[in-house]
Each structure stands twice: as structure tokens, then as C-alpha cells.
Motif scaffolding. Sequence first.
Motif, short mmCIF file in Angstrom:
data_model
loop_
_atom_site.label_atom_id
_atom_site.label_comp_id
_atom_site.label_asym_id
_atom_site.label_seq_id
_atom_site.Cartn_x
_atom_site.Cartn_y
_atom_site.Cartn_z
N THR A 1 32.09 21.35 84.41
CA THR A 1 32.57 22.44 85.38
C THR A 1 32.40 23.62 84.56
O THR A 1 31.78 24.61 85.44
N LEU A 2 33.08 24.14 83.76
CA LEU A 2 33.15 25.11 83.08
C LEU A 2 31.73 25.70 82.77
O LEU A 2 31.20 26.57 82.74
N GLY A 3 30.62 24.54 82.28
CA GLY A 3 29.46 25.03 81.78
C GLY A 3 28.57 25.40 82.98
O GLY A 3 27.69 26.27 83.04
N ILE A 4 28.86 24.76 84.39
CA ILE A 4 28.17 25.44 85.47
C ILE A 4 28.71 26.67 85.88
O ILE A 4 27.71 27.65 86.24
N LEU A 5 29.84 27.15 85.70
CA LEU A 5 30.25 28.33 85.79
C LEU A 5 29.64 29.57 84.79
O LEU A 5 29.18 30.33 85.26
N ILE A 6 29.37 29.11 83.47
CA ILE A 6 28.94 29.72 82.82
C ILE A 6 27.30 30.01 83.04
O ILE A 6 26.91 31.03 82.94
N VAL A 7 26.77 28.81 83.27
CA VAL A 7 25.39 29.13 83.90
C VAL A 7 25.12 30.01 84.79
O VAL A 7 24.23 30.69 84.86
N ILE A 8 25.96 29.83 85.88
CA ILE A 8 25.82 30.89 87.02
C ILE A 8 26.25 32.42 86.55
O ILE A 8 25.52 33.18 87.08
N GLY A 9 27.11 32.65 85.46
CA GLY A 9 27.22 33.78 85.29
C GLY A 9 26.28 34.47 84.47
O GLY A 9 26.04 35.70 84.46
#
Length: 279
Positions: free
Chosen positions: A23-31
Motif C-alpha cells: 500500500t505504501l509502495g503504491i502511494l510512493i509510485v503515484i508520488g
Amino acid sequence: MNVTEIVKDSLKYPVSDWKKIITLGILIVIGGLSSLLNLLDITNNAILLIFVIIGLFSGFLVNGYLFKIVKTSLDGENRLPKFNAWKSLLLDGVKVFVTFIVYLILPPLIIFFLILISFGGLSDFVLGISSLIGSLGMNSLNFLVTGILPGIENLFIVTFNVGNQLVIVLLFEFLIVLPLFLIAIANMAYEGEFEAAFRLREIVEIIGDIGWANLINWYITTGVIFLLIFGIGTLISYLFSVSIGSSLFYIISLLLALVLLPYAQMYYVRAVALIYKPE
């Protein structure tokens, strides 16, 4: 808790819940999408603006969750916190990013600005600073590794065309200011007040209680491990790009961003909480 115990605990801590890592990885990728648009040479201002805004919000949420890890770790929790209270995550993320700007961005920029006021070259300063703001959508730890280092280097190269002064600024930032910033974030989490991040006398006293030698040992050990994790990811991506092709490089890089980057950041902020945490 000594440094060895802190490292062992922090390395095991993220794997308590792989779903939260992803979940945190998805947010990082979006960022990081706004940076990807630059690589793809997309110049439509409307599209760029939309992705920059999305990246900012995502980066703030990442900051907020990492801050929540610090906060819950200081409260004695040994498992990753839930992704909830999104408004609170967003606000905390903004606070973390503002603190990051105050500690790690403004001091060198003010120094450069004053130098250039004296010697001229403000247009070069603006050109050099552009690389620093290109990654604003990233969270603080990513920005530190992928934004600050090349950004400061660009400022020196563009404005002075020399690299000797770079060493001085990097030493100042990474040996003095960054440890203060990390303890400031932990102090803000512990006290529950944004202002606590800027009580320098209190922060210096906390470092004195931790012990300067202990803090330096912790700082070097945890920092080297953090950078090694980043380095492993870069090496894996490079090996795949050389042996198989550039298209797979992006796929492998994406997978690493979903797992390795969030793991590294969870590890590091846990370590920050454990070195700060009063016995």
C-alpha cells in the motif's frame, strides 16, 4: 536499546504486514508519476499540473504514514499502523514536509542566494534550483536521496561551475542538519505538537541524553543500511536492463518501488523512533 538491537528490530518491523508495504509502495509510485512525465517528454501543462498535484497529495500521505509509524513506535506498538484517518495522515505529511524544507532546503538556499546577491548570477541560481523542486511530489526520504543530492550538485555546477564547495555543503547537511531533522520529527511525534520540531534547545538536550557518540554510531549504521537497500534496488534494475532489455527495466523498477522503497523507509523511521524513545 543499543544500535545493534535497533537495527535488528527495525529490519524485522516492516515484514509484520506485507499488505501495508505494498500500500505504501503504491502511494510512493503515484508520488513519482510527475517525474516519470518529465522522462517521457510530456509537455502539456494541464497534464503536468494534474500529475504534480496528485504527486503532492500522494507524497504528503506517504510522509503522514511514515510519521504515524514514528508516533505508534514511540507509543510501544510493534506492528505497522493502519492506513486510516486519511485527513490526519495528509495534515501530518504536510507538517513533515514543511519541517523538511525548513531544516534541509532553506539553509543552503539562503547561503547560495546571499552569495549570488554579492557576486551576481541570480538567473543561474533560478536555473540551478529548478532541479530541487522537480521532485516535490516525493516524500521526504525519497526526496533526500533522489532530489537533494543532485539538486545541490546542480546548484553548484550551474552557479559556480566547480564542485569543491559541494563537499562542504553535503557534510554540513548530512552530518549536522539531517540528524537534527530526524530527532525534530521524533520530537514532534512524541510531543504531539508541530512547534516541537523547532525547539532547537530541547532537541539538542534530547541528543545530549541519547549521547552524541551513540547518535553518530546509530546515524552511520542505519544510514549505510538504508542506502544499501536503495543501492541493491538500483543494481538489480541495472542488471535486468543490461541482460534482458530496457523494457523489463521499468517493470523491475516498478516492482522494487512497490516493495523495496517502502520497506527501506519503514525500516528507517522505525529506527528513528527507537533511538529517540526514552527508556
